[in-house]
Design a protein around this motif. Sequence first.
Motif, short mmCIF file in Angstrom:
data_model
loop_
_atom_site.label_atom_id
_atom_site.label_comp_id
_atom_site.label_asym_id
_atom_site.label_seq_id
_atom_site.Cartn_x
_atom_site.Cartn_y
_atom_site.Cartn_z
N ILE A 87 0.78 -1.13 -0.02
CA ILE A 87 0.17 0.03 -0.07
C ILE A 87 1.06 1.25 0.00
CG2 ILE A 87 -1.85 1.12 1.15
CD1 ILE A 87 -2.60 -1.41 2.61
N TRP A 88 0.58 2.18 -0.76
CA TRP A 88 1.35 3.47 -1.01
C TRP A 88 0.42 4.68 -0.89
CZ3 TRP A 88 6.71 3.21 -1.92
CH2 TRP A 88 7.23 1.92 -1.90
N VAL A 89 0.85 5.73 -0.12
CA VAL A 89 0.58 7.10 -0.33
C VAL A 89 1.41 8.07 -1.05
CG1 VAL A 89 1.69 7.68 1.63
CG2 VAL A 89 -0.35 8.83 1.11
N ARG A 90 0.78 8.86 -2.04
CA ARG A 90 1.65 9.49 -3.02
C ARG A 90 1.22 10.88 -2.83
NH1 ARG A 90 3.31 5.10 -6.34
NH2 ARG A 90 1.93 3.34 -6.11
N TYR A 91 2.26 11.74 -3.03
CA TYR A 91 1.97 13.14 -3.36
C TYR A 91 3.03 13.85 -4.26
CZ TYR A 91 1.03 18.09 -2.23
OH TYR A 91 0.61 19.51 -2.17
N GLY A 92 2.81 14.49 -5.29
CA GLY A 92 3.65 15.31 -5.79
C GLY A 92 4.77 14.41 -6.34
N GLY A 93 4.62 13.30 -6.99
CA GLY A 93 5.60 12.44 -7.51
C GLY A 93 6.57 11.45 -6.42
N SER A 94 6.25 11.94 -4.92
CA SER A 94 6.81 10.96 -4.12
C SER A 94 5.81 10.11 -3.53
CB SER A 94 7.15 11.84 -2.90
OG SER A 94 8.22 12.94 -3.39
N ALA A 95 6.48 8.94 -3.08
CA ALA A 95 5.45 7.88 -2.66
C ALA A 95 5.89 7.27 -1.28
CB ALA A 95 5.47 6.76 -3.84
N VAL A 96 5.21 6.97 -0.21
CA VAL A 96 5.54 6.28 0.84
C VAL A 96 4.90 4.99 1.40
CG1 VAL A 96 5.92 6.47 3.34
CG2 VAL A 96 6.72 8.29 2.07
N LYS A 97 5.46 3.88 1.53
CA LYS A 97 4.70 2.69 1.81
C LYS A 97 4.05 2.61 3.18
CE LYS A 97 6.85 -1.35 2.46
NZ LYS A 97 7.61 -2.54 1.78
N LEU A 98 2.88 2.13 3.21
CA LEU A 98 2.03 2.20 4.54
C LEU A 98 1.98 0.85 5.06
CD1 LEU A 98 -0.56 4.91 4.28
CD2 LEU A 98 1.64 5.12 4.90
N THR A 99 1.75 0.58 6.06
CA THR A 99 1.41 -0.75 6.66
C THR A 99 -0.09 -0.83 6.57
OG1 THR A 99 0.89 0.02 9.02
CG2 THR A 99 2.95 -0.77 8.62
N ILE A 100 -0.81 -2.06 6.61
CA ILE A 100 -2.29 -2.12 6.88
C ILE A 100 -2.92 -1.21 7.65
CG2 ILE A 100 -4.10 -3.78 6.71
CD1 ILE A 100 -2.44 -5.90 6.15
N LEU A 101 -2.31 -1.05 9.10
CA LEU A 101 -3.16 -0.41 9.93
C LEU A 101 -2.94 1.25 9.36
CD1 LEU A 101 -4.57 -0.02 12.50
CD2 LEU A 101 -2.37 -0.18 13.82
N ASN A 102 -1.81 1.44 9.14
CA ASN A 102 -1.61 2.96 8.64
C ASN A 102 -2.48 3.22 7.58
OD1 ASN A 102 2.24 2.83 8.39
ND2 ASN A 102 0.84 3.49 10.11
N ALA A 103 -2.81 2.32 6.80
CA ALA A 103 -3.86 2.71 5.38
C ALA A 103 -4.96 2.71 5.81
CB ALA A 103 -3.54 1.54 4.57
N GLU A 104 -5.46 1.95 6.79
CA GLU A 104 -6.83 1.83 7.11
C GLU A 104 -7.12 2.99 8.09
OE1 GLU A 104 -9.44 0.07 6.32
OE2 GLU A 104 -8.12 -1.51 5.33
N LEU A 105 -6.31 3.27 8.83
CA LEU A 105 -6.46 4.65 9.80
C LEU A 105 -6.76 5.90 8.74
CD1 LEU A 105 -6.66 5.46 12.64
CD2 LEU A 105 -4.14 5.78 12.85
N LEU A 106 -5.71 5.94 7.77
CA LEU A 106 -5.80 7.28 6.88
C LEU A 106 -7.08 7.26 6.23
CD1 LEU A 106 -4.44 9.56 5.71
CD2 LEU A 106 -3.18 8.11 4.05
#
Length: 350
Positions: free
Chosen positions: A243-262
Motif C-alpha cells: 500500500i502506497w500513499v503518494r503526493y507530488g511524485g513522491s511515494a511512501v509505503k504504509l502498513t495495513i493499519l496505517n492505511a486503514e487509519l488514513l
Amino acid sequence: MKKLESLPVEELLDQLEVLVDQRDDGKDFLLHSIISIETALLRVIKSDPESDYALSIVKIESDLKEHLVKYGTYLKTEYRKDEISAKSTLKQALRYDQTIPLAHYRLGFIAYKQQAYKSALFHFQHAVEYQRLKPQHKMSLSNQQSYHALLYLSNSALYLAAEAQQQSQKISIHNDVEQTKIDQLTLSPLYKLIDANSSYLAQHAFQITDSEGQRGASWEEYEELIDDATKDALILDMTGREIWVRYGGSAVKLTILNAELLRKLMLNSSETVPLAKTDLSDLFSVQSGDIKIERYVKSISRLREKLRNLKLPLDVIGMVAKPLNGQDTSYYYRSTEILFMLIEYAEGGQ
C-alpha cells in the motif's frame, strides 16, 4: 512446540496482545499468526461451558471474521500475493457467518477470474441476496460493488448459457435428437451482452473516492494518476500487495493499519466531526472492544511520521484536544487544505 489449542486462555490472550502490538509496528505478515490465535481462542473457550471468558466469544469471533475478510488477501508470503490463501481465508470466514456479502463478493471475483463461472454465479448470487437481506452488515457492499456484483452475476450466467448452447448444438447433429426453437438460436446475442458488460467492468476496474464522491476508472486512468507528479492531492493507493500513499511524485509505503487509519480519516472526518479513539476501535484487535488512548495516539503519530516523508506543505492530520463532547483527543483529515484521493480495486480486494 505446543499446539495453540493446548494452551490456557490467558496465555493465548497474552500472545495475541504481543502480536497485535508488533503488527501495529508494521509487521503485517503477523496477521496469519493473529488469525491462528483467534481461531484457537474460540475453540478453547467454546470447549469449556464453564469458561470465564464465554462473554468474550462474540468479540473474538467478530475480530476473526473481519481479519479473514478484510485482510484475507494480504495473507501471503513476503514476496508475492497468494490468491489461494485469500480464497481459503474467505471460505473460513463464511464458516463462521454464511451471510457476509463481502466474502461472497470476493470469492465470486476470484472464481470469475479463474473462469469458474458456476462458482462465480453462486457467490455473486449470495452476495446480492445477503446484501439485500442485511444492508447494515458490518462487511456489506458499497453501492458500486452491489452494481458490479450484478454485472458479474449476469456475465457468469451468460457464459454458462453460451456453454450450454454450444453443447446443445453439438448434440443436435444427431438424427435421434428432436430440436426445438431454442436450438436454432444464435450465440451472437449472448456474446454481445458479455462483451458489453466486460467493457463496462474494464472501464471501472478501479474505484476512486474523493471529496466529490465515487467513480470508476480504467487501468489507463489509474496509471496516469499515479504517474502524475503534478497532482496536488494526497493519493492513498490500496490496489496492490503493498500500500502506497503518494503526493507530488513522491511515494511512501504504509502498513495495513496505517492505511486503514488514513482511509477512515479521509472518508469519515472533518474539523467539525473529528474522530476519537472510540470511532476507530474496529481497526484494532482488542478483546475489550476499547483501545487505550496511548495506543491510539501512538498509531496516529506513526502515520504522521510516514506522511512527513512526502514533504507535504502542512500536517494533513489535524487534532482537536479535549472536544466539547468530553471524549479523548480527536483527529481529522484537513481536506480543505489538501485534497485526497482513495484508489481501490472495484471488486473490493487488494
